[in-house]
Design a protein around this motif. Sequence first.
Motif, PDB file in Angstrom:
ATOM      1  N   PHE A   1      37.479  42.200  15.832  1.00 38.61           N
ATOM      2  CA  PHE A   1      38.800  41.688  15.462  1.00 38.61           C
ATOM      3  C   PHE A   1      39.043  40.357  16.161  1.00 38.61           C
ATOM      4  CE2 PHE A   1      39.813  45.912  13.961  1.00 38.61           C
ATOM      5  CZ  PHE A   1      40.827  45.718  13.036  1.00 38.61           C
ATOM      6  N   ARG A   2      39.643  39.428  15.435  1.00 38.07           N
ATOM      7  CA  ARG A   2      40.198  38.237  16.046  1.00 38.07           C
ATOM      8  C   ARG A   2      41.670  38.507  16.300  1.00 38.07           C
ATOM      9  NH1 ARG A   2      37.501  33.433  12.304  1.00 38.07           N
ATOM     10  NH2 ARG A   2      35.334  33.812  12.926  1.00 38.07           N
ATOM     11  N   VAL A   3      42.070  38.442  17.555  1.00 35.97           N
ATOM     12  CA  VAL A   3      43.389  38.923  17.963  1.00 35.97           C
ATOM     13  C   VAL A   3      44.261  37.771  18.432  1.00 35.97           C
ATOM     14  CG1 VAL A   3      44.618  40.598  19.387  1.00 35.97           C
ATOM     15  CG2 VAL A   3      42.236  41.039  18.731  1.00 35.97           C
ATOM     16  N   CYS A   4      45.515  37.803  17.999  1.00 41.27           N
ATOM     17  CA  CYS A   4      46.520  36.829  18.418  1.00 41.27           C
ATOM     18  C   CYS A   4      47.754  37.587  18.898  1.00 41.27           C
ATOM     19  CB  CYS A   4      46.875  35.914  17.245  1.00 41.27           C
ATOM     20  SG  CYS A   4      48.308  34.842  17.524  1.00 41.27           S
ATOM     21  N   ALA A   5      48.325  37.136  20.006  1.00 45.34           N
ATOM     22  CA  ALA A   5      49.583  37.705  20.492  1.00 45.34           C
ATOM     23  C   ALA A   5      50.748  36.893  19.951  1.00 45.34           C
ATOM     24  CB  ALA A   5      49.611  37.719  22.009  1.00 45.34           C
ATOM     25  N   VAL A   6      51.719  37.589  19.375  1.00 44.06           N
ATOM     26  CA  VAL A   6      52.963  36.946  18.931  1.00 44.06           C
ATOM     27  C   VAL A   6      54.066  37.484  19.828  1.00 44.06           C
ATOM     28  CG1 VAL A   6      54.571  36.595  17.028  1.00 44.06           C
ATOM     29  CG2 VAL A   6      52.115  36.759  16.565  1.00 44.06           C
ATOM     30  N   PHE A   7      54.492  36.644  20.768  1.00 41.84           N
ATOM     31  CA  PHE A   7      55.459  37.048  21.787  1.00 41.84           C
ATOM     32  C   PHE A   7      56.857  36.650  21.321  1.00 41.84           C
ATOM     33  CE2 PHE A   7      57.914  36.594  25.680  1.00 41.84           C
ATOM     34  CZ  PHE A   7      57.526  37.713  26.411  1.00 41.84           C
ATOM     35  N   LEU A   8      57.720  37.649  21.153  1.00 48.69           N
ATOM     36  CA  LEU A   8      59.066  37.411  20.626  1.00 48.69           C
ATOM     37  C   LEU A   8      60.102  37.402  21.741  1.00 48.69           C
ATOM     38  CD1 LEU A   8      59.053  39.796  17.511  1.00 48.69           C
ATOM     39  CD2 LEU A   8      58.136  37.478  17.701  1.00 48.69           C
ATOM     40  N   LEU A   9      61.029  36.460  21.637  1.00 47.83           N
ATOM     41  CA  LEU A   9      62.188  36.418  22.522  1.00 47.83           C
ATOM     42  C   LEU A   9      63.439  36.224  21.673  1.00 47.83           C
ATOM     43  CD1 LEU A   9      61.112  34.296  25.620  1.00 47.83           C
ATOM     44  CD2 LEU A   9      61.727  36.702  25.612  1.00 47.83           C
ATOM     45  N   ASP A  10      64.499  36.928  22.021  1.00 52.35           N
ATOM     46  CA  ASP A  10      65.760  36.843  21.292  1.00 52.35           C
ATOM     47  C   ASP A  10      66.450  35.527  21.614  1.00 52.35           C
ATOM     48  OD1 ASP A  10      68.278  37.135  20.200  1.00 52.35           O
ATOM     49  OD2 ASP A  10      68.534  39.209  20.868  1.00 52.35           O
ATOM     50  N   ALA A  11      66.650  34.697  20.589  1.00 55.80           N
ATOM     51  CA  ALA A  11      67.261  33.382  20.791  1.00 55.80           C
ATOM     52  C   ALA A  11      68.675  33.493  21.355  1.00 55.80           C
ATOM     53  CB  ALA A  11      67.290  32.613  19.473  1.00 55.80           C
ATOM     54  N   GLN A  12      69.348  34.615  21.097  1.00 55.87           N
ATOM     55  CA  GLN A  12      70.735  34.768  21.554  1.00 55.87           C
ATOM     56  C   GLN A  12      70.834  34.837  23.076  1.00 55.87           C
ATOM     57  OE1 GLN A  12      73.144  37.370  18.516  1.00 55.87           O
ATOM     58  NE2 GLN A  12      71.123  38.270  18.708  1.00 55.87           N
ATOM     59  N   PHE A  13      69.716  35.171  23.744  1.00 59.70           N
ATOM     60  CA  PHE A  13      69.747  35.279  25.199  1.00 59.70           C
ATOM     61  C   PHE A  13      69.182  34.044  25.887  1.00 59.70           C
ATOM     62  CE2 PHE A  13      69.638  39.708  23.712  1.00 59.70           C
ATOM     63  CZ  PHE A  13      70.773  40.186  24.337  1.00 59.70           C
ATOM     64  N   LEU A  14      68.810  33.032  25.104  1.00 58.99           N
ATOM     65  CA  LEU A  14      68.230  31.826  25.696  1.00 58.99           C
ATOM     66  C   LEU A  14      69.161  30.637  25.510  1.00 58.99           C
ATOM     67  CD1 LEU A  14      64.505  32.192  24.609  1.00 58.99           C
ATOM     68  CD2 LEU A  14      65.592  32.926  26.713  1.00 58.99           C
ATOM     69  N   VAL A  15      70.420  30.862  25.772  1.00 60.71           N
ATOM     70  CA  VAL A  15      71.411  29.812  25.533  1.00 60.71           C
ATOM     71  C   VAL A  15      71.731  29.023  26.793  1.00 60.71           C
ATOM     72  CG1 VAL A  15      72.455  30.963  23.558  1.00 60.71           C
ATOM     73  CG2 VAL A  15      73.251  31.511  25.880  1.00 60.71           C
ATOM     74  N   ASP A  16      71.030  29.300  27.899  1.00 61.31           N
ATOM     75  CA  ASP A  16      71.184  28.462  29.084  1.00 61.31           C
ATOM     76  C   ASP A  16      69.822  28.284  29.730  1.00 61.31           C
ATOM     77  OD1 ASP A  16      70.750  30.501  31.246  1.00 61.31           O
ATOM     78  OD2 ASP A  16      72.549  31.374  30.374  1.00 61.31           O
ATOM     79  N   ALA A  17      69.719  27.298  30.586  1.00 58.07           N
ATOM     80  CA  ALA A  17      68.425  26.904  31.143  1.00 58.07           C
ATOM     81  C   ALA A  17      67.803  27.999  31.995  1.00 58.07           C
ATOM     82  CB  ALA A  17      68.583  25.622  31.957  1.00 58.07           C
ATOM     83  N   ALA A  18      68.608  28.722  32.772  1.00 58.51           N
ATOM     84  CA  ALA A  18      68.072  29.749  33.663  1.00 58.51           C
ATOM     85  C   ALA A  18      67.380  30.856  32.862  1.00 58.51           C
ATOM     86  CB  ALA A  18      69.197  30.339  34.515  1.00 58.51           C
TER      87      ALA A  18
END
Length: 284
Positions: A132-149
């Motif tokens: 298998f050729r494997v790729c990781a798709v790492f998801l982050l919720d955009a609603q929680f990335l609304v500030d730099a920290a």
Amino acid sequence: MPRYAQLVIGPAGSGKSTYCSKLATHCETIKRQVQVINLDPAAENFDYPVFADVRDLIQVDDAMEDTSLNFGPNGGLVFCMEYLAANFDWLHEQLDDQDDDFFLFDCPGQIELYTHIPVMKQLVEKLQSWDFRVCAVFLLDAQFLVDAAKFVSGSLTALSTMVNLEIPHINVLTKMDLLSKSAKKHIDRYLEPELSTLLLEEFQDEEFGPKFHSLNKAMAQLLDDFSLVHFVPLDYSDEENINDVLIQVDMTIQYGEDMEPKEMRDPIQPDEEEDPGGVDSGFE
């Protein structure tokens, strides 16, 4: 010929099952075969057709109800994944029953599985040994990335996962379709960020001491200097956006490059006795 796999990973609530469902629907629309495998032993429901389900092997309730183990939810889930690793033959049997070559693995949301517990790394190595050729798709919720920290925290988590799994990796910001217009404009700053500048703007208050500023500067420098973490926004209301993410994954794992080229059909020859266009050729 090789087969291809996306490991859909990320924190709990980041939209992994939704991603699998939307991508499976999109692939069906474009007449492309894809199979989804659930690897979350604590999953309750999902709205995509399941090709294989780890809950047929073990469920998190099994571990929690065993009085000799005495696990809570987190410990039970880690135990289930380690049980899967000890029984990879079960997964191999499921995959061998299918001729399709593209699979989505809907993975659990316990972040420690990707940062320091070796189970997911063992899964990657096993899939690679099965060609298998494997790729990781790492998801982050955009609603929680609304500030730099929070953005830096998410970036470092993604980076830790990349280092641990050692496979091609794409970071995706999910739930962009749920953001307000103002929030979308705000989050655009983080898609191609200069983190040093963003952190300086956010933490310039005097209440933060010099050590805190030095730590922020060091983390931002790490991410900026090596350009290790970038995010792709994903808006499920935009079909072209879904296709763009799929194209990026395909390029990452070189999907389709080993397929046999289709033979060109011979062009249809016009009848020599007929005038093809009624134009005088200039020859008798």
